[in-house]
Each structure stands twice: as C-alpha cells, then as structure tokens.
Scaffold this motif. Sequence first.
Motif, PDB file in Angstrom:
ATOM      1  N   ASP A  40       0.786  -1.077   0.024  1.00  0.00           N
ATOM      2  CA  ASP A  40      -0.208  -0.066   0.146  1.00  0.00           C
ATOM      3  C   ASP A  40       1.008   1.398  -0.021  1.00  0.00           C
ATOM      4  OD1 ASP A  40      -1.593   2.155   0.655  1.00  0.00           O
ATOM      5  OD2 ASP A  40      -2.673   1.183   2.093  1.00  0.00           O
ATOM      6  N   PRO A  41       0.848   2.001  -1.058  1.00  0.00           N
ATOM      7  CA  PRO A  41       1.816   2.965  -1.308  1.00  0.00           C
ATOM      8  C   PRO A  41       1.507   4.173  -0.159  1.00  0.00           C
ATOM      9  CG  PRO A  41       0.444   3.192  -3.130  1.00  0.00           C
ATOM     10  CD  PRO A  41       0.105   1.827  -2.636  1.00  0.00           C
ATOM     11  N   SER A  42       0.166   4.254   0.187  1.00  0.00           N
ATOM     12  CA  SER A  42       0.092   5.385   1.078  1.00  0.00           C
ATOM     13  C   SER A  42       0.544   4.981   2.724  1.00  0.00           C
ATOM     14  CB  SER A  42      -1.404   5.571   1.502  1.00  0.00           C
ATOM     15  OG  SER A  42      -2.258   4.370   1.842  1.00  0.00           O
ATOM     16  N   LYS A  43       1.010   3.645   2.786  1.00  0.00           N
ATOM     17  CA  LYS A  43       1.470   3.321   4.267  1.00  0.00           C
ATOM     18  C   LYS A  43       2.934   3.100   4.106  1.00  0.00           C
ATOM     19  CE  LYS A  43      -3.075   1.468   5.612  1.00  0.00           C
ATOM     20  NZ  LYS A  43      -3.914   0.590   5.460  1.00  0.00           N
ATOM     21  N   VAL A  77      12.341  -1.593 -14.395  1.00  0.00           N
ATOM     22  CA  VAL A  77      11.688  -1.605 -13.118  1.00  0.00           C
ATOM     23  C   VAL A  77      10.069  -1.344 -13.437  1.00  0.00           C
ATOM     24  CG1 VAL A  77      11.140  -0.827 -10.764  1.00  0.00           C
ATOM     25  CG2 VAL A  77      13.368  -1.139 -11.662  1.00  0.00           C
ATOM     26  N   ILE A  78       9.293  -2.272 -13.059  1.00  0.00           N
ATOM     27  CA  ILE A  78       7.775  -2.339 -13.647  1.00  0.00           C
ATOM     28  C   ILE A  78       7.063  -1.956 -12.296  1.00  0.00           C
ATOM     29  CG2 ILE A  78       5.861  -3.469 -14.660  1.00  0.00           C
ATOM     30  CD1 ILE A  78       8.015  -4.958 -16.291  1.00  0.00           C
ATOM     31  N   THR A  79       6.007  -0.996 -12.411  1.00  0.00           N
ATOM     32  CA  THR A  79       4.992  -0.864 -11.342  1.00  0.00           C
ATOM     33  C   THR A  79       3.780  -0.795 -11.965  1.00  0.00           C
ATOM     34  OG1 THR A  79       5.359   1.510 -11.506  1.00  0.00           O
ATOM     35  CG2 THR A  79       6.195   0.367  -9.745  1.00  0.00           C
ATOM     36  N   LYS A  80       2.792  -1.705 -11.616  1.00  0.00           N
ATOM     37  CA  LYS A  80       1.182  -1.419 -11.637  1.00  0.00           C
ATOM     38  C   LYS A  80       0.502  -1.093 -10.548  1.00  0.00           C
ATOM     39  CE  LYS A  80       1.290  -6.307 -12.231  1.00  0.00           C
ATOM     40  NZ  LYS A  80       1.029  -7.369 -13.011  1.00  0.00           N
ATOM     41  N   GLU A  81      -0.742  -0.659 -10.855  1.00  0.00           N
ATOM     42  CA  GLU A  81      -1.513  -0.352  -9.643  1.00  0.00           C
ATOM     43  C   GLU A  81      -2.770  -1.186  -9.556  1.00  0.00           C
ATOM     44  OE1 GLU A  81      -0.413   2.266  -7.995  1.00  0.00           O
ATOM     45  OE2 GLU A  81       1.218   2.705  -9.553  1.00  0.00           O
ATOM     46  N   ASN A  82      -3.218  -1.563  -8.478  1.00  0.00           N
ATOM     47  CA  ASN A  82      -4.465  -2.419  -8.441  1.00  0.00           C
ATOM     48  C   ASN A  82      -4.977  -2.430  -7.052  1.00  0.00           C
ATOM     49  OD1 ASN A  82      -2.431  -4.025  -6.453  1.00  0.00           O
ATOM     50  ND2 ASN A  82      -1.562  -5.023  -8.537  1.00  0.00           N
ATOM     51  N   GLU A  83      -6.339  -2.628  -7.205  1.00  0.00           N
ATOM     52  CA  GLU A  83      -7.229  -2.429  -5.866  1.00  0.00           C
ATOM     53  C   GLU A  83      -7.562  -3.954  -5.280  1.00  0.00           C
ATOM     54  OE1 GLU A  83     -10.494   0.013  -5.560  1.00  0.00           O
ATOM     55  OE2 GLU A  83      -9.802   1.331  -7.014  1.00  0.00           O
ATOM     56  N   SER A  84      -7.378  -3.848  -4.125  1.00  0.00           N
ATOM     57  CA  SER A  84      -7.706  -5.214  -3.386  1.00  0.00           C
ATOM     58  C   SER A  84      -8.600  -4.787  -1.979  1.00  0.00           C
ATOM     59  CB  SER A  84      -6.537  -5.954  -2.816  1.00  0.00           C
ATOM     60  OG  SER A  84      -6.926  -7.175  -2.261  1.00  0.00           O
ATOM     61  N   GLY A  85      -9.759  -5.255  -2.024  1.00  0.00           N
ATOM     62  CA  GLY A  85     -10.497  -4.910  -0.875  1.00  0.00           C
ATOM     63  C   GLY A  85     -10.625  -3.382  -0.645  1.00  0.00           C
ATOM     64  N   GLY A  86     -10.827  -2.588  -1.762  1.00  0.00           N
ATOM     65  CA  GLY A  86     -10.971  -1.197  -1.712  1.00  0.00           C
ATOM     66  C   GLY A  86      -9.636  -0.544  -1.175  1.00  0.00           C
TER      67      GLY A  86
END
Length: 187
Positions: A40-43, A77-86
């Motif tokens: 979680d990038p916010s944490k 270096v690869i980054t991807k965003e995804n959602e899991s449980g909100g």
Amino acid sequence: MGMFLGKIAVETPKYTVVEKGTNYEVREYSSWVVAETTYDPSKTRGGRDGGFMLLASFIGAFGSSDSGEKIAMTAPVITKENESGGEKLTTMQFVLPANYTMDNVPKPTDSKVVVREMPSRKVGVITFSGSATESLTKQKLEVLETALKGAGYRITGEHMLARYNDPFTLWFLRTNEVMVPVEKDDS
C-alpha cells in the motif's frame, strides 16, 4: 546501474516487434521471471516506489535470497496499480536476467517478495522520456489506448509503467514506457 547519459547498458527482456504505428508499438515478449512485491503506497515509505529497497535487497544488493547469490540488475523496473478490498495497492517488479527460470532462481527469504514467471504475451507500448509522474503516465496511457484501438487491438489487462533508468539519471534523459497487454481481433 550501468548507465551513461541515459543509455540503457543493462539487460532488458527480449521481444520482437509485431507492429509499429503512430504512438504505439506492439511487441511479443517471451516469458520472463520477475521478483515482485505488493504494498500500500500510502502506508509505505517511498510511496509508489516503496518496494524498491526490498527488491534490491533480494537481488543481492544485500543478499536476502536463500543462496546469497547476487543477481545482476536489469531494466526495466515495472510498477502497476491494483485494487484489493478497496485498498489501492502497488505491485513493483524487477525483471530477472534471462538465465533465470523458475527452476534455478534463488528463493526469497522475505515473504513479501514473490518470484514468478510472466507468460509470453503481446503488449502495446508507448515510449516517453522525462519524469514518469502519475499524471504524465495517465496521459500517455490514454494516447496509447486510443492508438491501439484505432489499429484494431483489444486491451486485455491493466497497464504497467516500465522505467529503465536509475534515480540518478537526469530526468530529461530517462526512458519510460507504458505497456498494456493486447490481442488483435482477427476479423
């Protein structure tokens, strides 16, 4: 990281160009092995790039694999965003050198690092230079999606951001790519 004035001097995954057009290139990649971590990038300290030190540690900057083997740094270096449980999560991947397969890759000692094989696939790509901010990445993704749809491609998954240079490369010399998995509808 073996860079000279933004030139990429490290190993990158091999591909063949299937088609090239304005604002897009379609590539066929053979399978490759990645080390990845999801957070979680916010944490996480470092935000979107919070997984970097963990993966750098695995490839042997600090030897946190079971074999203590040092694995050469590659690009991108690869980054991807995804959602899991909100929750909005980021997955960061280091592509491992081509001599690694699932049979010979060292096992991570940190459970947050996962090693897996990416299947061979076709991806649509747009290349751009500069600092890959979220807004610039989104803008490039929109241009790429429009170009691919116009060329008869269907986008079959989430986009990825591939960054080829280390953080010490001057921003205007950096090479970045937005990639999306694609299929062509053969009519």
